[in-house]
Design a protein around this motif. Structure first.
Motif: not given
Length: 322
Positions: A112-119
């Motif tokens: 249900d979520l889309q990874a963008v970046t590990l911050v």
């Protein structure tokens, strides 16, 4: 046949439209959900990075604090938001990798979520109250074995990262210490200072001022490398417990279904913000190590963290709501 042809024709029209959307993105303000109240580590990291992102894209990045249930409620809000790139979140390891195993949540972090970046990553540190007669990990383990069931470890709540870090220590060292959960880090620290409990794992920035003041004694950092802000404190690997690794981490996510081109653009903006020396300096004070990776790498990292903490929960027999 005509239906199929119409579908193909429609798809062909949509592809260039998606490309144009990505080129124009963002055309207006972005809402950045922080699933915790103002003032905490998650909020500080999001505000510093959000401010720099706003400067890069020349559009406002509005912080929307949606605290509750250890980050779960705000993450649920994100999962139900429109997948257009204009609502994103910086959420924590608890909401993204631990809570989905511990309790019933209205989202699947991998679907249900889309990874963008590990911050960023923030290491957990094990500290003890000053009345505990142990100066290092070996002495602490020996003390616990000499007094089974007599030493307590605090946490910021059941199923929190500090709780599971304590369970990892119990499993690895084969000691009997008792978990005492609190509603947040502040009351846990207060009782540790009052010597009502004997030890706790918490985020390094929370503990560092108290260690420097001599109010608490540092035992080990649950991270692969020593922290620049606490160079004298050994890692759990150095003290013979390489499996006791507990770094809190924060990642940027978007709703599932957000177009890949928009995800790529968000990743580009966020990682550019994290490379800024002023951003690095501000967050280094918070004990945060900025990462900035690809969406695929962050997705794989989330998947591995979910599996790792689920194993700890199972092996330690931690009660869950599922």
């Amino acid at each position: 046949m005509k239906v199929l042809q119409a579908f193909v024709a429609g798809l062909a029209l949509m592809l260039p439209m998606a490309s144009v959307m990505a080129e124009d993105f963002p055309a207006h303000q972005i809402r950045l959900i922080v699933p915790f109240p103002p003032g905490g580590p998650n909020d500080i990291i999001a505000r510093v990075i959000g401010q720099r992102m706003s400067e890069i894209i020349k559009q406002p990045v509005i912080i929307d604090n949606r605290g509750g249930q250890g980050g779960v409620l705000g993450t649920e809000v994100l999962a139900k938001s429109a997948p257009d790139g204009y609502t994103i979140a910086i959420s924590s390891a608890g909401a993204l990798a631990i809570s989905p195993t511990m309790e019933k949540v209205a989202y699947d972090p991998l679907k249900d979520l889309q990874a963008v970046t590990l911050v960023a990553k923030v290491p957990e540190m094990l500290v003890v109250a000053t009345d505990v007669p142990a100066k290092n990990m070996a002495e602490l383990v020996a003390l616990a074995k000499a007094k089974p069931g007599k030493l307590n470890f605090a946490s910021s709540g059941p199923g929190s990262l500090p709780h599971l870090a304590g369970e990892m220590l119990k499993l690895t060292a084969k000691i009997d210490i008792v978990h005492v959960p609190y509603r947040g880090a502040a009351p846990a620290v207060n009782d540790l200072l009052g010597q009502q409990v004997q030890m706790v794992f918490l985020d390094l920035p929370v503990l560092l001022p108290l260690i420097r003041a001599g109010s608490l004694r540092a035992i080990a950092l649950a991270a692969p490398q020593r922290a620049p802000t606490a160079k004298d404190v050994p890692t759990t690997t150095e003290v013979g417990m390489p499996d006791v690794q507990a770094e809190n981490w924060y990642g940027m996510v978007a709703p599932a279904g957000t177009p890949p081109a928009i995800i790529a653009k968000l990743n580009e903006i966020a990682t550019e913000a994290m490379r800024d020396p002023a951003v690095k300096e501000k967050l280094a004070v918070q004990g945060a190590e900025l990462i900035g990776d690809s969406p695929d790498h962050f997705h794989a990292f989330m998947e591995s963290e979910i599996k790792r903490w689920a194993m700890v929960i199972q092996d330690a027999g931690v009660p869950t709501e599922k």
